[in-house]
Scaffold this motif. Structure first.
Motif, PDB file in Angstrom:
ATOM      1  N   VAL A 133      29.607  62.546 -23.817  1.00 46.55           N
ATOM      2  CA  VAL A 133      29.661  62.433 -22.356  1.00 46.55           C
ATOM      3  C   VAL A 133      30.254  61.073 -22.006  1.00 46.55           C
ATOM      4  O   VAL A 133      29.875  60.056 -22.601  1.00 46.55           O
ATOM      5  N   VAL A 134      31.184  61.064 -21.047  1.00 52.19           N
ATOM      6  CA  VAL A 134      31.712  59.811 -20.512  1.00 52.19           C
ATOM      7  C   VAL A 134      31.077  59.598 -19.143  1.00 52.19           C
ATOM      8  O   VAL A 134      31.126  60.477 -18.284  1.00 52.19           O
ATOM      9  N   VAL A 135      30.480  58.431 -18.964  1.00 50.66           N
ATOM     10  CA  VAL A 135      29.767  58.109 -17.723  1.00 50.66           C
ATOM     11  C   VAL A 135      30.553  57.038 -16.977  1.00 50.66           C
ATOM     12  O   VAL A 135      30.759  55.932 -17.485  1.00 50.66           O
ATOM     13  N   ASP A 136      30.989  57.382 -15.768  1.00 49.00           N
ATOM     14  CA  ASP A 136      31.665  56.411 -14.902  1.00 49.00           C
ATOM     15  C   ASP A 136      30.593  55.791 -14.010  1.00 49.00           C
ATOM     16  O   ASP A 136      29.935  56.511 -13.238  1.00 49.00           O
ATOM     17  N   ASP A 137      30.402  54.491 -14.113  1.00 51.40           N
ATOM     18  CA  ASP A 137      29.289  53.813 -13.443  1.00 51.40           C
ATOM     19  C   ASP A 137      29.501  53.772 -11.932  1.00 51.40           C
ATOM     20  O   ASP A 137      30.303  52.990 -11.417  1.00 51.40           O
ATOM     21  N   VAL A 138      28.760  54.614 -11.203  1.00 53.10           N
ATOM     22  CA  VAL A 138      28.933  54.673  -9.743  1.00 53.10           C
ATOM     23  C   VAL A 138      28.430  53.407  -9.076  1.00 53.10           C
ATOM     24  O   VAL A 138      28.891  53.030  -7.987  1.00 53.10           O
ATOM     25  N   ASP A 139      27.475  52.706  -9.689  1.00 52.34           N
ATOM     26  CA  ASP A 139      26.946  51.483  -9.081  1.00 52.34           C
ATOM     27  C   ASP A 139      27.960  50.350  -9.110  1.00 52.34           C
ATOM     28  O   ASP A 139      27.903  49.437  -8.280  1.00 52.34           O
ATOM     29  N   GLY A 175      40.640  44.264  -6.549  1.00 53.05           N
ATOM     30  CA  GLY A 175      41.105  45.564  -6.104  1.00 53.05           C
ATOM     31  C   GLY A 175      40.117  46.663  -6.448  1.00 53.05           C
ATOM     32  O   GLY A 175      38.907  46.443  -6.535  1.00 53.05           O
ATOM     33  N   LEU A 176      40.637  47.867  -6.673  1.00 49.53           N
ATOM     34  CA  LEU A 176      39.796  49.016  -7.015  1.00 49.53           C
ATOM     35  C   LEU A 176      39.293  48.841  -8.443  1.00 49.53           C
ATOM     36  O   LEU A 176      40.085  48.760  -9.386  1.00 49.53           O
ATOM     37  N   SER A 177      37.979  48.784  -8.599  1.00 51.51           N
ATOM     38  CA  SER A 177      37.409  48.441  -9.897  1.00 51.51           C
ATOM     39  C   SER A 177      36.270  49.375 -10.260  1.00 51.51           C
ATOM     40  O   SER A 177      35.413  49.663  -9.413  1.00 51.51           O
ATOM     41  N   ASN A 178      36.275  49.864 -11.492  1.00 51.61           N
ATOM     42  CA  ASN A 178      35.126  50.613 -11.987  1.00 51.61           C
ATOM     43  C   ASN A 178      35.067  50.575 -13.506  1.00 51.61           C
ATOM     44  O   ASN A 178      36.027  50.235 -14.188  1.00 51.61           O
ATOM     45  N   THR A 179      33.885  50.934 -14.006  1.00 52.29           N
ATOM     46  CA  THR A 179      33.556  50.766 -15.429  1.00 52.29           C
ATOM     47  C   THR A 179      33.016  52.071 -15.997  1.00 52.29           C
ATOM     48  O   THR A 179      32.272  52.794 -15.318  1.00 52.29           O
ATOM     49  N   ALA A 180      33.377  52.361 -17.236  1.00 50.32           N
ATOM     50  CA  ALA A 180      32.907  53.580 -17.891  1.00 50.32           C
ATOM     51  C   ALA A 180      32.305  53.255 -19.253  1.00 50.32           C
ATOM     52  O   ALA A 180      32.669  52.265 -19.901  1.00 50.32           O
TER      53      ALA A 180
END
Length: 216
Positions: free
Chosen positions: A44-50, A93-98
């Motif tokens: 499972v790949v989890v994209d951190d919504v927080d 900018g647009l930033s997220n972590t998985a």
């Protein structure tokens, strides 16, 4: 025997080099590798919504396989549609972590180190000013009119050297407006400040009309 050493990595990437328009679709890829010496299941790949700072939500992450032999890789995918508020994001900018997680044959699930993608938003400086007064009508000589100037940084970068310019050519009073005083001269993206000035009514004054603009 060789002890079991389950391990997993994920490298997140995007096909966009910058955020440029509302409705732009960003395609994310997640390269997952079994770097251990045992097979892994239930990937499972989890994209951190927080930690995601976008105004919308990233789609579900889809993986073509959920089992990886030692040394094997797979690429999972997700998409994001740019919202209007995303165009005002400051750096980075647009930033997220998985992260990726999977189950070894025995023991607890193995979790990869996180992988972060930052997609820059071009600098978009913008400024607004709303001028108001505490008087609804001019009633007497010597009346003091208090003017307020609500200044808002509506762009996505910080602004410095804020100034309010009250247009003397458009002012209908026979006297002069006081200097405009601002409590701060630096505004972060989205921040506001209220500047002030006063005018003392003279006998010859017609209805008062004045125009202001802000510079930074």
């Amino acid at each position: 025997p060789v002890p079991a050493q389950p391990a997993l990595t994920v490298v997140k990437s995007a096909d966009a080099t910058e955020i440029v328009t509302v409705g732009q679709v960003v395609n994310y890829s997640f390269l997952v590798t079994n770097t251990g010496n045992v097979a892994l299941t239930d990937l499972v790949v989890v994209d951190d919504v927080d930690e995601f700072n976008g105004a919308g939500s990233v789609s579900a992450v889809l993986c073509p396989v959920t089992e990886l032999a030692p040394g094997a890789t797979t690429t999972c995918t997700a998409t994001y549609t740019v919202q209007a508020a995303d165009l005002l994001l400051p750096a980075p900018g647009l930033s997220n972590t998985a992260t990726a997680t999977a189950d070894p044959p025995t023991g607890p699930p193995v979790v990869s180190p996180p992988s972060t993608v930052n997609i820059p938003v071009p600098a978009q400086p913008a400024l607004t000013v709303v001028k108001s007064a505490d008087a609804t009508e001019i009633v007497t000589v010597g009346q003091v009119v208090n003017y307020s100037f609500l200044v808002t940084n509506t762009g996505n970068v910080a602004l410095a050297n804020l100034q309010i310019v009250d247009d003397a050519d458009d002012f209908t009073g026979t006297g002069s407006l006081s200097a405009v005083l601002c409590p701060v001269t630096v505004l972060a993206a989205g921040a506001s400040t209220t500047c002030t000035a006063t005018y003392t009514v003279l006998a010859a004054d017609p209805p008062l009309i004045s125009t202001a603009r802000s510079n930074a």
